[in-house]
Write an enzyme that holds these catalytic residues in place. Structure first.
Site, PDB file in Angstrom:
ATOM      1  N   LYS A  99       0.865  -1.185   0.000  1.00 43.47           N
ATOM      2  CA  LYS A  99       0.000   0.000   0.000  1.00 43.47           C
ATOM      3  C   LYS A  99       0.890   1.220   0.000  1.00 43.47           C
ATOM      4  CE  LYS A  99      -4.462   0.903   0.153  1.00 43.47           C
ATOM      5  NZ  LYS A  99      -5.522   0.094  -0.446  1.00 43.47           N
TER       6      LYS A  99
HETATM    7  P1  NAD Z   1     -13.155   7.410  -2.891  1.00 43.04           P
HETATM    8  O1  NAD Z   1     -12.194   8.473  -2.471  1.00 43.04           O
HETATM    9  O2  NAD Z   1     -13.510   7.261  -4.332  1.00 43.04           O
HETATM   10  O3  NAD Z   1     -14.542   7.565  -2.067  1.00 43.04           O
HETATM   11  C1  NAD Z   1     -14.602   7.673  -0.681  1.00 43.04           C
HETATM   12  C2  NAD Z   1     -16.029   8.126  -0.313  1.00 43.04           C
HETATM   13  O4  NAD Z   1     -16.183   8.084   1.111  1.00 43.04           O
HETATM   14  C3  NAD Z   1     -16.353   9.568  -0.730  1.00 43.04           C
HETATM   15  O5  NAD Z   1     -17.699   9.621  -1.167  1.00 43.04           O
HETATM   16  C4  NAD Z   1     -16.219  10.355   0.580  1.00 43.04           C
HETATM   17  O6  NAD Z   1     -16.975  11.549   0.594  1.00 43.04           O
HETATM   18  C5  NAD Z   1     -16.753   9.329   1.551  1.00 43.04           C
HETATM   19  N1  NAD Z   1     -16.409   9.525   2.953  1.00 43.04           N
HETATM   20  C6  NAD Z   1     -15.213   9.829   3.506  1.00 43.04           C
HETATM   21  N2  NAD Z   1     -15.325   9.898   4.844  1.00 43.04           N
HETATM   22  C7  NAD Z   1     -16.620   9.614   5.132  1.00 43.04           C
HETATM   23  C8  NAD Z   1     -17.366   9.516   6.331  1.00 43.04           C
HETATM   24  N3  NAD Z   1     -16.812   9.716   7.518  1.00 43.04           N
HETATM   25  N4  NAD Z   1     -18.682   9.177   6.246  1.00 43.04           N
HETATM   26  C9  NAD Z   1     -19.277   8.965   5.079  1.00 43.04           C
HETATM   27  N5  NAD Z   1     -18.605   9.040   3.895  1.00 43.04           N
HETATM   28  C10 NAD Z   1     -17.309   9.370   3.931  1.00 43.04           C
HETATM   29  O7  NAD Z   1     -12.543   6.060  -2.314  1.00 43.04           O
HETATM   30  P2  NAD Z   1     -12.874   4.564  -2.771  1.00 43.04           P
HETATM   31  O8  NAD Z   1     -11.881   4.137  -3.790  1.00 43.04           O
HETATM   32  O9  NAD Z   1     -14.343   4.418  -3.020  1.00 43.04           O
HETATM   33  O10 NAD Z   1     -12.492   3.759  -1.455  1.00 43.04           O
HETATM   34  C11 NAD Z   1     -13.398   3.607  -0.342  1.00 43.04           C
HETATM   35  C12 NAD Z   1     -12.895   2.461   0.527  1.00 43.04           C
HETATM   36  O11 NAD Z   1     -12.855   1.271  -0.269  1.00 43.04           O
HETATM   37  C13 NAD Z   1     -11.490   2.620   1.096  1.00 43.04           C
HETATM   38  O12 NAD Z   1     -11.435   1.984   2.342  1.00 43.04           O
HETATM   39  C14 NAD Z   1     -10.627   1.868   0.096  1.00 43.04           C
HETATM   40  O13 NAD Z   1      -9.401   1.426   0.662  1.00 43.04           O
HETATM   41  C15 NAD Z   1     -11.546   0.697  -0.199  1.00 43.04           C
HETATM   42  N6  NAD Z   1     -11.266  -0.004  -1.463  1.00 43.04           N
HETATM   43  C16 NAD Z   1     -11.258   0.647  -2.649  1.00 43.04           C
HETATM   44  C17 NAD Z   1     -11.026  -0.073  -3.819  1.00 43.04           C
HETATM   45  C18 NAD Z   1     -11.089   0.562  -5.179  1.00 43.04           C
HETATM   46  O14 NAD Z   1     -11.026  -0.184  -6.183  1.00 43.04           O
HETATM   47  N7  NAD Z   1     -11.244   1.864  -5.277  1.00 43.04           N
HETATM   48  C19 NAD Z   1     -10.767  -1.448  -3.750  1.00 43.04           C
HETATM   49  C20 NAD Z   1     -10.793  -2.078  -2.510  1.00 43.04           C
HETATM   50  C21 NAD Z   1     -11.057  -1.336  -1.375  1.00 43.04           C
END
Ligand code: NAD
Length: 410
Positions: A99
């Site tokens: 990461k």
């Molecule tokens: P992103 O930045 O695209 O979206 C994050 C979202 O969460 C945004 O809408 C933001 O406003 C919201 N957010 C942040 N803090 C918040 C809170 N306290 N309450 C409510 N909403 C809140 O990120 P993402 O890529 O969607 O990733 C989200 C999670 O999924 C992370 O934990 C990431 O590690 C995990 N993840 C992502 C992927 C991927 O392919 N993008 C894959 C596996 C895991």
């Protein structure tokens, strides 16, 4: 990191491994912290900090996202790298976990500033990355444009184009069809499988989704398409609800226009972000940040099923509370593994310079997610474990066996 270590400790206990095995699996193989001097658009200079952690390399190159967020710190990056190791092992993807992150709030920087940060960060970590070494991907605060800059910076330093150094790239640069939606599709595959398990049809189910970014938005959309009534959605600015179900397509357009779910026509604002987590729904999908389900609120969670779209949304204490209450928790290393599975497909396609159709990608993804779900569910039932204990112990076993087969050097 405390929660990741607690999960590893429990898996080691279940597997009957010794303390030396725990110590070997707990420690990251490599960690690099870098300074990133940035000239801002107004001419001032500031110095940011970035990290790249490779947790394990026993089964192949390291793989994991790159996060731009003000909360990024080495401890968090270490935990996320460890979870990537287990995720890859569980889904039988031939990688170890990694990461990366930069401590920055991307909303406060211009696009050209973010490009300079990405290029300098890439240049600093470039001795550690490469298609056979460590392959970054998008995560919170980064996207396919970020991946294109990483790929370009790395390629320029090598003197030739290296498509396989990152995944989650734009399509014209060797990205894979189906990658942008892969994590959300994976979340939906396991959510529907879990609904089948508790014998609730999608049409009779309701869902609440925390986070409306790359994972949450797609999860809400695919769950709605499968017939589930998505009654609440949140982002960092607020939470909205509509008991009859939100029109997710219209909500997505509203977010594109305004930058937030707040103020969506026909919805009601919820009092606090946390209220969404406590709704009486069939499925709760935390798809935002770590540690949102904790000692303070786990007792009040009413959802029958929690599908962890985010990494580490449930603390170890909350996990025990939810298990005692009989809540089905589909753990992150299974629930959100769709992204790394299609990242792997993208890497395979880039290495072969031969691209698959979207149907091929989505069918292979669905097969892998369903197989992993069945393996975890059967292991849990057979050994009376929670789904997290089953998933982590299956993954840890795979990695420990690879470690053992390779032996210690020297
Ligand atoms: P992103 O930045 O695209 O979206 C994050 C979202 O969460 C945004 O809408 C933001 O406003 C919201 N957010 C942040 N803090 C918040 C809170 N306290 N309450 C409510 N909403 C809140 O990120 P993402 O890529 O969607 O990733 C989200 C999670 O999924 C992370 O934990 C990431 O590690 C995990 N993840 C992502 C992927 C991927 O392919 N993008 C894959 C596996 C895991």
């Amino acid at each position: 990191m405390v929660d990741a270590l607690a999960q590893l400790r429990r898996a080691v206990e279940i597997l009957g491994y010794d303390d030396a095995t725990f110590a070997m699996l707990a420690a990251a193989r490599r960690e690099l912290t870098v300074s990133i001097p940035l000239r801002r658009d107004d001419g001032t200079v500031e110095v940011l900090t970035g990290h790249r952690v490779q947790h394990n390399l026993s089964r192949g190159p390291a793989k994991g996202g790159l996060r731009f967020s003000p909360e990024v710190n080495l401890d968090e990056v270490r935990a996320l790298a460890m979870w990537m190791t287990w995720k890859c092992a569980l889904l039988d993807v031939p990688y170890g976990g990694a990461k990366g992150g930069v401590t920055i709030d991307p909303r406060l920087y211009s696009r050209s500033e973010l490009e300079r940060v990405t290029r300098r960060y890439t240049s600093e970590i470039s001795p550690l990355i490469g298609p056979q070494i460590d392959i970054p991907a998008p995560d919170i605060g980064t996207d396919e444009a970020t991946m294109a800059w990483v790929m370009d910076t790395y390629s320029v330093s090598r003197g030739h184009t290296v498509l396989g150094v990152v995944t989650g790239k734009p399509l014209p640069l060797g990205g894979s069809l189906g990658r942008p939606s892969a994590t959300s599709r994976g979340v939906t595959h396991v959510a529907l499988a879990a609904l089948e398990e508790v014998e609730v049809s999608p049409a009779a189910a309701t869902a609440a989704v925390q986070g409306f970014g790359k994972v949450g938005r797609g999860a809400a959309e695919f769950l709605a398409k499968a017939g589930v009534r998505v009654v609440a959605v949140s982002d960092q600015y607020g939470a909205v609800t509509r008991p009859d179900g939100l029109d997710i397509e219209a909500l997505a357009l509203h977010v594109d226009r305004t930058g937030s779910v707040v103020g969506f026509e026909g919805s009601k604002a919820m009092n606090s972000l946390e209220d969404l987590l406590l709704l009486d729904v069939t499925v709760l999908v935390p798809a935002a940040v770590e540690g949102v389900l904790h000692e303070g609120n786990a007792h009040h969670v009413q959802a029958q099923i929690i599908v962890e779209g985010a990494n580490g949304p449930t603390t170890a204490t909350a996990d025990r509370t939810l298990a005692d209450r009989g809540t089905v928790v589909v753990p992150d290393i299974l629930a959100n593994a769709g992204g790394v599975v299609v990242s792997y497909f993208e890497w395979v396609q880039a290495n072969q310079a031969y691209w698959w159709s979207v149907d091929e990608v989505e069918q292979r993804l669905a097969d892998r997610m369903k197989q992993a779900w069945l393996r975890v569910r059967e292991h849990a039932a057979h050994h009376q474990l929670t789904l997290r204990e089953a998933a982590t112990s299956l993954a840890v076993k795979t990695v420990a066996e690879a470690h053992r087969a390779r032996g210690l050097y020297p």
